[in-house]
Structure formats: C-alpha cells, structure tokens
Enzyme design. Structure first.
Site, PDB file in Angstrom:
ATOM      1  N   ASP A  13       0.878  -1.173   0.000  1.00 15.10           N
ATOM      2  CA  ASP A  13       0.000   0.000   0.000  1.00 15.10           C
ATOM      3  C   ASP A  13       0.912   1.218   0.000  1.00 15.10           C
ATOM      4  OD1 ASP A  13      -1.736   2.090   0.463  1.00 15.10           O
ATOM      5  OD2 ASP A  13      -2.228   1.495   2.517  1.00 15.10           O
ATOM      6  N   LYS A  74       3.012  11.422  -3.668  1.00 12.97           N
ATOM      7  CA  LYS A  74       1.903  10.781  -4.378  1.00 12.97           C
ATOM      8  C   LYS A  74       1.004  11.832  -5.037  1.00 12.97           C
ATOM      9  CE  LYS A  74      -1.512   7.125  -3.441  1.00 12.97           C
ATOM     10  NZ  LYS A  74      -1.986   6.200  -2.392  1.00 12.97           N
ATOM     11  N   GLU A 179      -7.156   0.825  -4.412  1.00 14.30           N
ATOM     12  CA  GLU A 179      -7.100   0.695  -2.954  1.00 14.30           C
ATOM     13  C   GLU A 179      -8.405   0.201  -2.334  1.00 14.30           C
ATOM     14  OE1 GLU A 179      -5.656   4.569  -1.978  1.00 14.30           O
ATOM     15  OE2 GLU A 179      -3.649   4.136  -2.728  1.00 14.30           O
ATOM     16  N   ASP A 205     -12.853   5.039   1.653  1.00 13.75           N
ATOM     17  CA  ASP A 205     -11.394   5.030   1.867  1.00 13.75           C
ATOM     18  C   ASP A 205     -10.865   6.466   1.899  1.00 13.75           C
ATOM     19  OD1 ASP A 205      -8.683   4.681   1.866  1.00 13.75           O
ATOM     20  OD2 ASP A 205      -8.586   3.405   0.101  1.00 13.75           O
TER      21      ASP A 205
END
Length: 625
Positions: A13, A74, A179, A205
């Site tokens: 992850d 990211k 994810e 999420d």
C-alpha cells in the site's frame, strides 16, 4: 516447484503519508513491521550533508530540515508541473518543486552540499525500495514481485508513473489494484464464513492524501465485483492538517502581528503539532498545542478543539459525503441497498466523518472491524499470494472484476470529446471506434486522447497525442481510421490506430506524457543502486562509530569504578599508569566528538590503539567481560 520453494510476492500500500507492506506466510497474511518495529512506514525521504533517510528517520527530522524532506509525493506523481493542483500544493510544501523538461515536476534538494533534482517517480521508488528491504529482511530472501495499490481515481498517467517507480525500485508489478478493491478483499476474507449469497458493500477510503468510494458486490463463491467508484486524488488528512495550520498562521498574525507563512521551520513544527493534535481529538474533546520558540524567540500556545477542527474542515467533510451520494447515483443504487459500509484509511477515525456517514445511512452502524491503516496492504498481500500461486483455497478462489474510474475518449472537431470507454466499465476491456478525415487531401490524422467526464475535450485531462501519418489523399470524410482503446488489468490504457480505407495499416501505441522513457528508467535504476550503496557505506560507518563509542565509554565507566581501580593497583599498576589510561580514554572521547563522520579505516585504527592500551594495562579481558 513446491509452495515452500517459491519466493513470495508482497503486497504494498503506497500511501501519501504512510505506506504498508504485507506477505502471505504460514497460511495467513503478515503485516511486516519495519526496522523501527512499526507496521506502517512514513512515505518520507530526506537528504542532508551526509546521508539519505527514508521512512521514520526522515519524518522524525522533518521539522528541522524542511527544505530537504520530501513527502506528499503521491500528489505529484503522474502530474504536470503546470497543473493547478500542483501549483497550489507548491505554496504549502517546504521543499522546492520546479518544472523540468516536458513540464514534468522536479523536486530540488540539497544533498551532500550539492543541489539535486529528483522526479516524483524516483522519490516513490525510494519508499518502495525501503518497503522491499523491510520485506526481504523479514523473509530472509530477495523479493522481486509485488502487487501495488493505487487510488481508484488515479488516471492513466498516475498509474503508469507508479509502475515506473516500482521498476526503478527493482520490483516487477504483478498487478496494480485500486485501494478500495484491496480493502474489499481484506473485508471479504474476514467475512468469508458469513457471506450468504451476495452482499453489497460500500468502501469509504479516506487516507492521508487521497479519497475513494467504491461500491462492490461480494458473493460466497469469492467473486468481488466493483460496480462503481468515485473520489478525489487530492483530498485527505493532509488537507485537514493544512487548514488548521492556515488557521493558526492567521491567529498568530492577528495576535502577534507576525506572518510566519514564509518561515519553513516554524511552519514545519506547527504542522507536526497540528497532526498530533488532530489524532488526539479523535478520542478527546480538546487538547493544547505548546511550541517553544516557534518564531523570533516567541513561544506559541493554543487550544486545539474538536469543534474548531470540524468548523474549519466541514466543507471538505461534506464533500466526502456528497461523493458517496454521487457514486450511489452513478450505479443506480439506493443507500438502503448497501449491506455494509467499510471504513478504510486513517482519516476515517475522525468522529465527524463517522457521524456524517452514519446520518447519511440513516443511523446504520459502520464496519470498523478491519484495521483502517493495514486493510489495503492486507488485500494487496492476498492478491499477491493468489497471483504467485501461494495462499489457501479461499485465496485461490478469489476473483476480481474492477472498473475504470474515468471515461476515456478522443478529442474531435469542435472540441468534442468522443467517449470510447465510459467510466465504471469493467476491466480489462477493449473498445474500438471509427474516425474520418475532416479536410480534403488530409495526409495525417492527429489523435488526442483524453480522460474525464466533460463534454468539451479540452476541459478533460490530456493523456497523450500522436499522429497517424501517410494516409491516402482523398476528399474529407472518405479516409477512415479505426482507433482501439484497451485497458489492461492494471487499469493502464493502450491506444492504437490503423487506417484501413486503402488496405494499409499503421498501428501506434501511446506512451502517455507522464511515463518515463526507457533511458530515464535505466538512469534512475543506476542512481538507486548508487544511493543504496552510499546508504550501506554510511550505515557501516555509523555502526562502527557507535561500537567504538560504546567501547570507550564502557572503558571509562569501568576505570572510574573505585573497586576496579584498587584491583588494578594491587596487580602492579601505579597511580601514574592509571592517570595515563584516563587521559588516553578522554583523548579518544574527544577524537570521536571531533570526527562524527570518520571513515571506517580511521575508526578501526583508533579501536586498535585502544585495544593496545587495554592489552598493555591488563584491561582488555576485564573490560570485554
């Protein structure tokens, strides 16, 4: 090859603020702790005059080395430097980002007293390399294959760039998985005994930097089918922190008439305290921020209340719930048809988020049975086990049907977006459409590939463009080209075109603007090896320095002990001998203080000198006891 002989693939992850790695071992998933004993690793990389730091070590010194500590990468990966989102983020980041060739963002840091530029893929590869090393230490073997997760709402460019980062880190990507889908795997395995027929699950999420909502069905045969997805690749805990930082910057300006927005160290320390306070108020109503000498010798103290945190961030919280509503509408489902709402990501611990969700779902309880920090890595680890032939029957029975999060199409005449693959289409998938020339005697067709939901192509995200050259000359509308869009299991798009009117064909595969060239990847791999070697050399020096320091101070403590000194006197040593030993130990301590970065040869030479003193004075065996 037996299961025992196989080298396990890992699940990663790769998060905005924290990352996590998992592996299938002993018939279950293991979340692997790093060298600090932590099950999640900060997605931080830092540089200083002597070394590169990754993970906890990088985050721990961030407040004191803000300009050279990289985080949130990211949010940069697969984007252009001119993107409005990147430009806004640059105002908040303490590190410097500039536009490189092709409008690719480059991060500028000072490393070993030299300015260095890094692409976002390179920084991500360092985090991935850290997790790869953590897994290798745990398993006692090399790791070469991984399943890596990405936000469901990542576009093609961001996915390809993440894959490039993995290649630079020395990892073969077995699959990139969304994810929320990974979290659904974790949930499905946890509930496998209790699934009766088919159930509908909404995965909410909300992590440190990205937000995804996915609606899935899970059945007792192990089939997980994604029905729809929505979200924002730029919404998460970092944004909540930033709003509180901006609030306190305004308060400081109002109270003290000082603007600290350009003081990187002050902002960094304030951000660290805001993040800690945010975590505290998840279980408490309020806490206090106390920072000594925040700026100009002035101490800063303020109450951090849950009420103020919610007030400052309510617009973002409501945006999350609106996305849930939109996602349900996209798949033609009512909120009453959802059997379970699964919370994933550290930011779902925020009480107001839970309260708003519970209100939206008419008081239904939220599922918090799976660890929100580890669920995504857990699911990635399960898929890695399946793809590498590991895992039990339940793992091997798993079947995933995912969807593409954004529509894909071609920009046509009059700025029209012609969609070939609509959003929420199951993947992998392949679609074709025909396009015709728009001018007489046109010798080439320019194809502009876009991703997004707007009817105007230029209001969507331009993935790439290429030309189909050498087409036969003819009146407009006669020459026809067939364009093929193909999305693989990783969610990455491949585009080809062929002109068929004259029977000639010409196929071109797009490499999107965000991806690295083969030469760039090769250079980054070489650099990664060099940095790894430098890190190892530095670690050896640090450990050698520590070992010598421990030995010297142990010697000092021993020689200062009264009973031990009396024992030495009885063995024949004079007071002068003992004074000489004291002096030489103190000289060794001073030398160590003055040479914190001494080379290993020098450290070994100094240790040999001390060993010789110990031997001559009959101390060596006693001190080493």
């Amino acid at each position: 090859m037996s299961t025992r002989d196989r080298v396990p693939a890992i699940g990663i992850d790769l998060g905005t603020t924290y990352s996590c790695v998992a592996v299938w071992q002993h018939n279950r998933i293991e979340i692997i702790a790093n060298d600090q004993g932590n099950r999640i690793t900060p997605s931080y990389v830092a540089f200083n005059d002597t070394e590169r730091l990754v993970g906890d070590a990088a985050k721990n010194q961030a407040a004191f080395n803000p300009a050279n500590t990289i985080f949130d990468v990211k949010r940069l990966i697969g984007r252009r430097a001119s993107d409005e989102i990147v430009q806004e983020d640059m105002k908040l980041w303490p590190f410097k980002v500039v536009a490189g060739s092709g409008d690719k963002p480059k991060i500028v840091v000072k490393y070993k007293n030299e300015d260095k530029e890094f692409a976002a893929e390179e920084i991500s590869s360092m985090v991935l390399g850290k997790l790869k090393g953590v897994a290798e230490t745990f398993l006692g073997s090399k790791v070469e294959k991984a399943v890596i997760t990405v936000p469901a709402y990542f576009n093609d460019s961001q996915r390809q760039s993440t894959k490039d980062a993995a290649i630079v880190a020395g990892l073969e990507v077995l699959r990139m998985i969304n994810e929320p889908t990974a979290a659904a795997i974790a949930y499905a395995l946890d509930k496998r005994a209790g699934v009766d027929g088919k159930m509908s699950v909404l995965v909410f999420d909300l992590g440190g930097g990205t937000f995804d909502v996915s609606i899935l069905t899970i059945d007792d045969a192990g089939i997980i089918e994604v029905k729809g997805t929505g979200g924002d690749t730029h919404l998460g805990g970092e944004d909540f922190d930033n709003r509180m930082v901006n609030y306190y910057v305004s308060e400081i300006k109002r109270k003290h008439k000082v603007d600290i927005s350009s003081n990187l160290k002050a902002l960094g320390r304030l951000r660290v305290h805001c993040e800690k306070a945010k975590r505290t108020i998840s279980t408490a109503i309020q806490t206090t921020i106390d920072i000594d000498c925040l700026f100009n010798g002035i101490d800063f103290s303020a109450k951090f209340t849950r009420a103020k945190f919610e007030e400052v961030n309510m617009e973002l919280f409501n945006k999350c719930v609106d996305t849930v509503e939109t996602c349900l509408r996209d798949v033609n489902m009512s909120k009453g048809s959802i059997d379970e709402v699964v919370l994933v990501g550290g930011s779902t611990r925020i009480p107001k988020i839970q309260e708003l969700l519970q209100e939206f779902f008419d008081g239904e309880k939220l599922c918090q049975q799976i660890n929100p920090d580890e669920a995504v890595a857990y699911g990635a680890g399960v898929l890695a086990a399946k793809l590498s032939g590991m895992g039990d029957k339940a793992v091997q029975a798993l079947e995933l049907i995912d969807v593409t999060p954004l529509s894909l199409g071609v920009g046509c005449d009059k700025d029209l977006m012609v969609v070939l693959i609509p959003r929420n289409s199951p993947i992998p998938t392949k679609k074709e459409d025909n396009f015709y020339t728009i001018r007489d005697n046109q010798s080439a067709m320019a194809l502009w590939v876009y991703q997004g939901e707007r009817s105007k192509s230029t209001e969507n995200y331009l993935l790439s463009k290429f030309s189909l050259n050498g087409i036969p000359l003819a009146p407009r509308g006669v020459v026809r080209a067939t364009v093929c869009f193909e999305i693989d299991a990783n969610g990455i798009l491949h585009v080809s075109a062929r002109e068929i009117t004259s029977g000639r064909s010409n196929a071109i595969k797009i490499t999107n603007n965000g991806s690295l060239t083969k030469a760039e990847i090769e250079k980054m791999v070489e650099d990664a090896e060099r940095y790894k070697f430098e890190d190892e050399v530095h670690l050896k020096k640090v450990m050698a320095h520590k070992a010598l320091t421990d030995f010297v101070y142990k010697s000092k403590a021993k020689i200062k002990d009264y009973k031990f000194r009396m024992k030495l006197r009885k063995s024949g040593l004079s007071v002068k001998d003992l004074e000489d030993i004291d002096e030489q130990i103190e000289e060794a301590i001073q030398w160590l203080d003055e040479h914190p970065t001494a080379e290993i040869d020098d450290l070994e030479e100094k240790e040999e000198e001390l060993n010789e003193i110990c031997r001559l004075t009959k101390l060596k065996l006693t001190l080493k006891d």
